[in-house]
Each structure stands twice: as C-alpha cells, then as structure tokens.
Design an enzyme around this catalytic site. Sequence first.
Site, PDB file in Angstrom:
ATOM      1  N   HIS A  45       0.825  -1.206   0.000  1.00 30.43           N
ATOM      2  CA  HIS A  45       0.000   0.000   0.000  1.00 30.43           C
ATOM      3  C   HIS A  45       0.866   1.266   0.000  1.00 30.43           C
ATOM      4  O   HIS A  45       1.923   1.302   0.624  1.00 30.43           O
ATOM      5  CB  HIS A  45      -0.868   0.052   1.265  1.00 30.43           C
ATOM      6  CG  HIS A  45      -2.050  -0.852   1.247  1.00 30.43           C
ATOM      7  ND1 HIS A  45      -1.942  -2.212   1.352  1.00 30.43           N
ATOM      8  CD2 HIS A  45      -3.384  -0.578   1.165  1.00 30.43           C
ATOM      9  CE1 HIS A  45      -3.157  -2.746   1.332  1.00 30.43           C
ATOM     10  NE2 HIS A  45      -4.043  -1.772   1.216  1.00 30.43           N
TER      11      HIS A  45
ATOM     12  N   ASP B   1      14.741  17.929  -0.197  1.00 30.54           N
ATOM     13  CA  ASP B   1      15.527  18.354  -1.360  1.00 30.54           C
ATOM     14  C   ASP B   1      16.120  17.160  -2.101  1.00 30.54           C
ATOM     15  O   ASP B   1      16.113  17.112  -3.336  1.00 30.54           O
ATOM     16  CB  ASP B   1      16.674  19.278  -0.921  1.00 30.54           C
ATOM     17  CG  ASP B   1      16.223  20.709  -0.679  1.00 30.54           C
ATOM     18  OD1 ASP B   1      15.163  21.093  -1.207  1.00 30.54           O
ATOM     19  OD2 ASP B   1      16.937  21.431   0.037  1.00 30.54           O
TER      20      ASP B   1
ATOM     21  N   GLU C 200      13.421  15.364  -3.999  1.00 33.71           N
ATOM     22  CA  GLU C 200      13.038  16.165  -5.169  1.00 33.71           C
ATOM     23  C   GLU C 200      14.082  16.045  -6.274  1.00 33.71           C
ATOM     24  O   GLU C 200      13.725  15.973  -7.468  1.00 33.71           O
ATOM     25  CB  GLU C 200      12.871  17.621  -4.757  1.00 33.71           C
ATOM     26  CG  GLU C 200      11.628  17.878  -3.921  1.00 33.71           C
ATOM     27  CD  GLU C 200      11.432  19.342  -3.585  1.00 33.71           C
ATOM     28  OE1 GLU C 200      10.276  19.756  -3.414  1.00 33.71           O
ATOM     29  OE2 GLU C 200      12.449  20.071  -3.490  1.00 33.71           O
TER      30      GLU C 200
ATOM     31  N   ASP D 188       8.136  18.712  -7.099  1.00 30.13           N
ATOM     32  CA  ASP D 188       8.102  19.845  -6.174  1.00 30.13           C
ATOM     33  C   ASP D 188       7.114  19.461  -5.079  1.00 30.13           C
ATOM     34  O   ASP D 188       5.905  19.626  -5.228  1.00 30.13           O
ATOM     35  CB  ASP D 188       7.656  21.118  -6.911  1.00 30.13           C
ATOM     36  CG  ASP D 188       7.744  22.353  -6.033  1.00 30.13           C
ATOM     37  OD1 ASP D 188       8.144  22.220  -4.849  1.00 30.13           O
ATOM     38  OD2 ASP D 188       7.417  23.454  -6.520  1.00 30.13           O
TER      39      ASP D 188
ATOM     40  N   GLN E   6       9.652  26.765   2.476  1.00 28.53           N
ATOM     41  CA  GLN E   6      10.115  25.543   1.805  1.00 28.53           C
ATOM     42  C   GLN E   6      11.626  25.390   1.902  1.00 28.53           C
ATOM     43  O   GLN E   6      12.140  24.308   2.190  1.00 28.53           O
ATOM     44  CB  GLN E   6       9.738  25.569   0.320  1.00 28.53           C
ATOM     45  CG  GLN E   6       8.313  25.219  -0.009  1.00 28.53           C
ATOM     46  CD  GLN E   6       8.140  25.062  -1.514  1.00 28.53           C
ATOM     47  OE1 GLN E   6       8.782  24.230  -2.139  1.00 28.53           O
ATOM     48  NE2 GLN E   6       7.268  25.864  -2.098  1.00 28.53           N
TER      49      GLN E   6
END
Length: 281
Positions: free
Chosen positions: A119, A249, A252, A258, A268
């Site tokens: 899951h 970071d 990403e 983002d 952020q």
Amino acid sequence: MRFRHLSYFVFIWIISISCQQTAVMPRISLEEEQMLLGNPSGATAEVSNANNYLLSKPQYALSYSKSRGTPNWVSWHVSNDWLGSAPRQDNFRTDVTLPEGWYRVKSGSYTGSGFDRGHNVPSADRTKSVEDNAATFLMTNIIPQAPKNNQETWANLEDYTRDLVQAGQEVYVIMGSYGVGGTGSNGTAKKVDEGRVTVPSRIWKVLVVLPEGNNDLSRINTSTRVIAVNTPNTQSVRPDWSSYRTTVDAIEQATGYDLLSEVPEEIQEVLESRIDEVPAQ
C-alpha cells in the site's frame, strides 16, 4: 426593557459576525484536503498525460503512470477524523476509474512474484468507514514491494505516523517510488505481471507534522517538523526506518517533483533542506 432590547441586538450582531467569518473560511473538500501541500508533478486528469495521470479521490490523490502500472506518488491526510473502527477489507481490486482502454492491474497481478502488494495509503490510515478502508485496496494505490520493506520498515513508519496522530498531531503524507528493479523473496526483478508492472528500486515518504488545528497550510512555518525517508526496495532493508532519513531536497532531486509547492518558498527552503533528528521512539 431597554436593557433587554440591547442584549437582543448584541446577540444578533454576534451571530451575524460569526456567519460572516464562516462564509469567509469555507471548509475545503475532501479531495482538496488530500492534496493540500500541492500537486508534486503537475498531474492532470487528461488521457494524453498517461504517465502523470491525476486520480483524485475523497480518501487520497495520486499521479498514476500507465507505462509503469503503479502510482508515481500518492498524497493524503492522517488525522483522528480518518481513524475509526472499520475493519480491514482486504478486497484488492482493479481501479475501474482508469481511462477506457488502459491496462488495469488486477488483484492477482503480483501472485508468485516474490513481492507484496504494498500500500501507499495504508489500510489502517482509513478506518473511519468501510468505504474509506476499501478505497486503499484499489490497485492504483499499490506497488510491488519487497516483503521485508513492506512488513517491517514501512509498517513501523506507518505505525509511528498513527502514534503521532494519537498523541494530538495531524500528518500530511506524500509517498512515492522511482527507479527500476527491486529484490523480493524470489530474487531481483525489474517487472512483474508479464512485464506490465514496473518494480521500483526506491520507495520514499515525506510527512509534515502539525498539532491538531484548523487552517493547516497557514500554520506551516520554519519550525514545523518534516520527516523525509528514502529506502531501497529490497529484502536487506533495515527495519529501523529512521536510519533512512534524508531531506526533501534530496527526494526532489531524485524524482524531479516539487513536493511542498503550496508552502511559501521561503519556508520551503528551510524545511526541505533539513534532516529530521527527533528521536523516533
């Protein structure tokens, strides 16, 4: 009598102000709640966007990849409002909301592969109703996951998330996977289901933790706790999820997403560069 009339008008004025405030701050929809932090990949519900296809449900939102046969990422909110006494349904099944003509992964697509039906949104995060729990067993919410990763490392992180909620927090979660090739109980594989489902090499999760409250997005600041975890999809993975902590970071950079796009950029920058160091126990 004058005092009684004055009290009446003051009462009416208070009710009027309350109604105005309610009108200014309407409750968001369940679908909006699940993607409050943003749309990490800019997914859209357009058939032409087959590998970044947006599925928005009351229980969670996700970006689906037709070529991989799995979600790219899934986003959801965990709070006491979502936790109840509904039993685990275990009704793994095809998601018929996928566009007509697309291959739809079946409940038995992973059978004999050596990988669990892992899951993204855990069954135990959606126990308010039978319908909510059943939604977590749609195969668009599932990835081929190494059994030890699923049953130990990931299960421990899922339990920890709900422990936070039980302690008076609420948590916004984004989970995803990327890469090709994992190691299950039958060894390493790149594909299952006759090549129609890709086995990811990495599985990640980001949790934004807030005290229970309202207007959640506006309450996120540079002191907000953010937990980012990135694990290998293997049988040799350690059960201690906290040993895989990383930065938003870094996730990403690996994915191109983002992840907290609705959070102000100056906040952020602080949150996404920090590794969570709060003891896990």
